[in-house]
Design a protein around this motif. Structure first.
Motif, short mmCIF file in Angstrom:
data_model
loop_
_atom_site.label_atom_id
_atom_site.label_comp_id
_atom_site.label_asym_id
_atom_site.label_seq_id
_atom_site.Cartn_x
_atom_site.Cartn_y
_atom_site.Cartn_z
N GLY A 41 -11.14 -2.49 -5.26
CA GLY A 41 -11.39 -0.60 -4.31
C GLY A 41 -11.44 -1.47 -3.20
O GLY A 41 -11.62 -2.20 -2.86
N GLU A 42 -11.63 -0.35 -2.23
CA GLU A 42 -10.94 0.89 -2.52
C GLU A 42 -9.71 1.15 -2.43
O GLU A 42 -9.12 1.42 -1.92
N CYS A 43 -9.59 2.09 -3.87
CA CYS A 43 -8.12 2.50 -3.29
C CYS A 43 -7.79 3.80 -4.62
O CYS A 43 -9.79 4.56 -4.80
N HIS A 63 -7.07 1.24 0.37
CA HIS A 63 -7.16 2.41 0.67
C HIS A 63 -6.18 3.23 0.56
O HIS A 63 -4.82 3.23 1.32
N PRO A 64 -5.64 4.20 0.11
CA PRO A 64 -4.84 5.33 0.09
C PRO A 64 -4.30 5.63 1.61
O PRO A 64 -3.16 5.32 2.08
N THR A 65 -5.01 6.01 2.60
CA THR A 65 -5.02 6.29 3.81
C THR A 65 -4.40 5.66 5.12
O THR A 65 -3.71 5.42 5.68
N PHE A 66 -4.85 3.98 3.96
CA PHE A 66 -4.04 3.24 5.10
C PHE A 66 -2.62 2.94 4.11
O PHE A 66 -1.82 1.25 4.68
N LEU A 67 -1.88 3.08 3.60
CA LEU A 67 -0.91 3.31 3.42
C LEU A 67 0.50 2.56 4.11
O LEU A 67 1.08 1.91 3.46
N GLN A 68 0.43 2.49 5.10
CA GLN A 68 0.96 2.17 6.49
C GLN A 68 0.86 1.05 6.20
O GLN A 68 2.05 -0.08 6.71
N HIS A 69 0.43 0.16 6.10
CA HIS A 69 -0.21 -1.29 6.26
C HIS A 69 0.56 -1.95 4.60
O HIS A 69 0.09 -3.37 4.47
N HIS A 70 0.26 -1.37 3.52
CA HIS A 70 0.50 -1.61 2.40
C HIS A 70 2.11 -1.92 2.01
O HIS A 70 2.88 -1.50 2.26
N ARG A 71 2.08 -3.82 1.67
CA ARG A 71 3.44 -3.85 1.23
C ARG A 71 3.05 -4.29 -0.32
O ARG A 71 2.01 -4.74 -0.57
#
Length: 254
Positions: free
Chosen positions: A91-93, A63-71
């Motif tokens: 998704g959700e993306c 999900h885009p609003t959890f961007l800080q978690h993505h690697r």
């Protein structure tokens, strides 16, 4: 029968009464729910939540609003996870240009990566597009070969028509029940039913009668009834059409 095409049943807000929430949904006629993911570390918990009832169907994504978690490694991990788990969607993306501090380029990187994964896996995609409908539409067109839903749609009729041309449905939920949501209510009243899905986005986006409260999938019936009233048709007609749409898009069982 109703299908909640977007419900975060794995959220912490449901930790103390998840089974009761599922039971209330079934009593209200919500026979199936699609559960989209938000970030990689919660995929296992989402899988466990979906296993609680045969009417629950998982989707996995970033999900885009959890961007800080993505690697970056999460994209190939998602590809492997999807190949193993065979969810109903990716998704959700998507893109979110409303929340401050979310890097647009990084969002696009993860979004387009997931679109390619969905295309290659022949799965629909569940898209988040907040103040980003045009950019999301452009990415979908650029990647090509996709189908899916833009959930909690809040754009214009013209933007909606461009998405329909690309084979994308629109998810409508609690916001359509608010009397001042004139543009959204007009769209709900006039759009072709073949492109409509119903959703709650629970625990978020409650209907007008439950403003400020935790939302839950049992309240999908209010969304259905509101759209039926706006269209001047029976609620059963909206329920039947949107259930058929969800089954077709997500390959849900009869």
């Amino acid at each position: 029968m109703l299908v909640d095409s977007h419900c975060h049943l794995d959220a912490d807000e449901f930790a103390h009464d998840r089974l009761d929430v599922i039971a209330r949904a079934r009593t209200a006629g919500v026979a199936m729910q699609v559960l989209p993911a938000t970030h990689a570390t919660e995929w296992p918990a989402l899988r466990e939540a979906a296993a609680l009832d045969p009417g629950l169907h998982a989707a996995y994504g970033l999900h885009p609003t959890f961007l800080q978690h993505h690697r970056d490694p999460h994209l190939p991990e998602l590809e492997a996870w999807i190949e193993r788990e065979r969810p109903v969607a990716v998704g959700e993306c998507g893109l979110d240009f409303f929340v401050d501090g979310l890097d647009a380029d990084a969002q696009s990187h993860f979004f387009e990566g997931q679109l390619r994964i969905a295309r290659d896996a022949d799965l629909p995609v569940i898209v988040h597009a907040r103040r980003a409908v045009d950019q999301v539409t452009a990415a979908i067109r650029r990647i090509g070969g996709l189908r899916g839903v833009v959930h909690s749609f809040s754009g214009s009729r013209q933007q909606a028509e461009k998405l329909w041309e690309l084979g994308f449905m629109l998810g409508l939920g609690g916001p359509v029940t608010y009397p001042r949501a004139n543009r959204l209510r007009t769209l709900a009243a006039t759009m072709p039913l073949e492109w409509l899905l119903l959703e709650t986005d629970a625990p978020d986006q409650p209907d007008a009668g439950h403003r400020g409260q935790r939302n839950e999938p049992a309240r999908l019936r209010r969304v259905c009834e509101t759209i039926a009233q706006l269209r001047d048709v029976a609620a059963d007609e909206v329920a039947a059409a949107t259930t058929a749409n969800a089954r077709r898009l997500f390959a849900l069982p009869d």
